[in-house]
Motif scaffolding. Structure first.
Motif, PDB file in Angstrom:
ATOM      1  N   GLU A 179       0.862  -1.249   0.115  1.00  0.00           N
ATOM      2  CA  GLU A 179      -0.092  -0.090   0.071  1.00  0.00           C
ATOM      3  C   GLU A 179       0.782   1.299  -0.033  1.00  0.00           C
ATOM      4  OE1 GLU A 179      -2.340   0.054   3.486  1.00  0.00           O
ATOM      5  OE2 GLU A 179      -0.576  -0.120   4.713  1.00  0.00           O
TER       6      GLU A 179
ATOM      7  N   PHE B 221       0.636   4.113   1.422  1.00  0.00           N
ATOM      8  CA  PHE B 221       0.742   4.876   2.792  1.00  0.00           C
ATOM      9  C   PHE B 221       2.175   4.059   3.585  1.00  0.00           C
ATOM     10  CE2 PHE B 221       0.264   5.189   7.058  1.00  0.00           C
ATOM     11  CZ  PHE B 221       0.115   6.233   7.488  1.00  0.00           C
TER      12      PHE B 221
ATOM     13  N   ARG C 136       2.774  -6.836   5.277  1.00  0.00           N
ATOM     14  CA  ARG C 136       2.967  -7.556   3.925  1.00  0.00           C
ATOM     15  C   ARG C 136       2.326  -9.004   3.942  1.00  0.00           C
ATOM     16  NH1 ARG C 136       9.352  -7.426   3.340  1.00  0.00           N
ATOM     17  NH2 ARG C 136       9.331  -7.888   5.605  1.00  0.00           N
TER      18      ARG C 136
ATOM     19  N   VAL D 207       4.257  -2.049   9.223  1.00  0.00           N
ATOM     20  CA  VAL D 207       4.409  -2.034   7.818  1.00  0.00           C
ATOM     21  C   VAL D 207       4.821  -3.190   7.302  1.00  0.00           C
ATOM     22  CG1 VAL D 207       5.167  -0.858   5.927  1.00  0.00           C
ATOM     23  CG2 VAL D 207       4.397   0.354   7.668  1.00  0.00           C
TER      24      VAL D 207
END
Lengths: 75, 292
Positions: free
Chosen positions: B225, B227, B288, B284
């Motif tokens: 993504e 962001f 994944r 983050v």
């Protein structure tokens, strides 16, 4: 839902690097505040460990909060 | 919310902040003091990532699209400069520039901004305070005032050089033990490390930071993504610029500015900020593996 268990999806490499740097920092800080001093400021090392503890709590918080919470909002 | 709260704390610093060493950077909270300018780094990263994730496109950002990010960075930047803390302000600016260049700006705009920066850069000299000008003059010629403005950097270079290959051993560095080194537990801690662990220890530390930066970019690359990708680049840029500026400063490659070495320097706000940033990066990285 994730496609693998927590142990496999957790970024151990990132954690390991942070842990090594943190340990190195504490050792050097201990040396910096105690070497050759008549009044060693060991309290600073204790404080730094406490800051690491507080940082650890916030790390877990930022690790758990979904990134979608931050990506939506003003701006 | 993080951004608004950080800016509010910066305003509080200017009004109620503790005055120390010629600047007003800390907020006293009972037994501890915090430095709100550290938290601003993460706030700016999240705000810019949120905006860029929405507007980024293959043609690059236009002048009008850069207006909002400009305001988001300019407000805390000016408040930090007012403290004054040029080092942290510079890090905030460099993080924003790195993130903006990552999402791409229009070629014409890029050339235009580059030209303005290069030609307008020297004019910054006239906005600097007396001690800031002195630091730049000392950087260019440390022997100008060896017992005054040049003292820090001269002692730091002696410490780093005396460490040689394997260092003098922990607690055995004379520059550290005899307190020749200023700020040896905060901004100049790299000099202590280099003196006591030598080139080998310094190399190992820089290698660990390099691995951290490479891994951060790897997390950004693997994220699905926008962001997550942009926020990872921002966090990695923050770590990179802080390490780069701190090491360059204590080795005499840059003027002395107050930037701590992440994870190593003493400082609660710095430790907490960098750990929050690593938490974001881990978040983050883990996402994944989220199923579609």
């Amino acid at each position: 839902m994730f496609d693998r268990p927590f142990v496999q999806r957790f970024d151990w490499c990132l954690f390991g690097l942070m842990f090594l740097l943190g340990c190195m920092g504490l050792v050097v800080l201990y040396s910096a505040v105690t070497a050759g001093s008549d009044a060693p400021r060991k309290l600073l090392v204790v404080r730094q460990v406490l800051w690491y503890g507080a940082g650890g709590v916030l790390l877990v918080f930022f690790f758990c909060v979904s990134t979608s919470c931050w990506s939506n909002g003003p701006m | 919310m993080i951004y608004g709260f950080s800016v509010f704390l910066l305003v509080c610093v200017l009004v109620f902040g503790k005055y120390a060493g010629g600047s007003r950077r800390w907020l006293g909270l009972g037994v501890v003091s915090i430095q709100p300018s550290e938290f601003v780094k993460l706030a700016v990263i999240v705000m810019l990532a949120r905006y860029y994730a929405r507007v980024a496109n293959v043609n690059g950002l236009t002048f009008y699209e850069l207006f909002r990010p400009f305001v988001v960075v300019a407000v805390p930047f000016m408040l930090i400069v007012r403290q004054p803390d040029l080092g942290t302000a510079m890090v905030v600016l460099l993080i924003a520039v790195s993130m903006t260049l990552f999402v791409k700006v229009e070629k014409r705009l890029f050339v235009c901004l580059g030209f303005i920066s290069v030609t307008g850069g020297p004019l910054v000299w006239f906005c600097l305070k007396g001690y800031q000008k002195q630091r730049i003059l000392t950087f260019l010629n440390p022997d100008l005032d060896p017992l005054g403005a040049g003292y820090h950097i001269i002692q730091s270079k002696i410490a780093i050089g005396s460490g040689m290959f394997l260092g003098r051993g922990l607690g055995r560095g004379p520059q550290n033990a005899l307190s020749f080194l200023p700020e040896q537990h905060t901004d100049f801690i790299f000099s202590v490390l280099a003196e006591e662990l030598g080139f080998a220890g310094s190399f190992f530390m820089i290698f660990l930071f390099l691995m951290l930066v490479v891994w951060g970019l790897n997390v950004a690359h693997g994220c699905r993504e926008p962001f997550g990708t942009i926020v990872s680049v921002g966090v990695t840029a923050m770590i990179f610029w802080q390490v780069f500026i701190n090491v360059a400063m204590v080795t005499g490659l840059m003027p002395v500015v107050g930037v701590p070495l992440p994870f190593i320097s003493y400082g609660g706000s710095s430790v907490i900020t960098v750990m929050m940033c690593v938490g974001v990066l881990m978040n983050v990285s883990m996402r994944r593996f989220l199923m579609e």
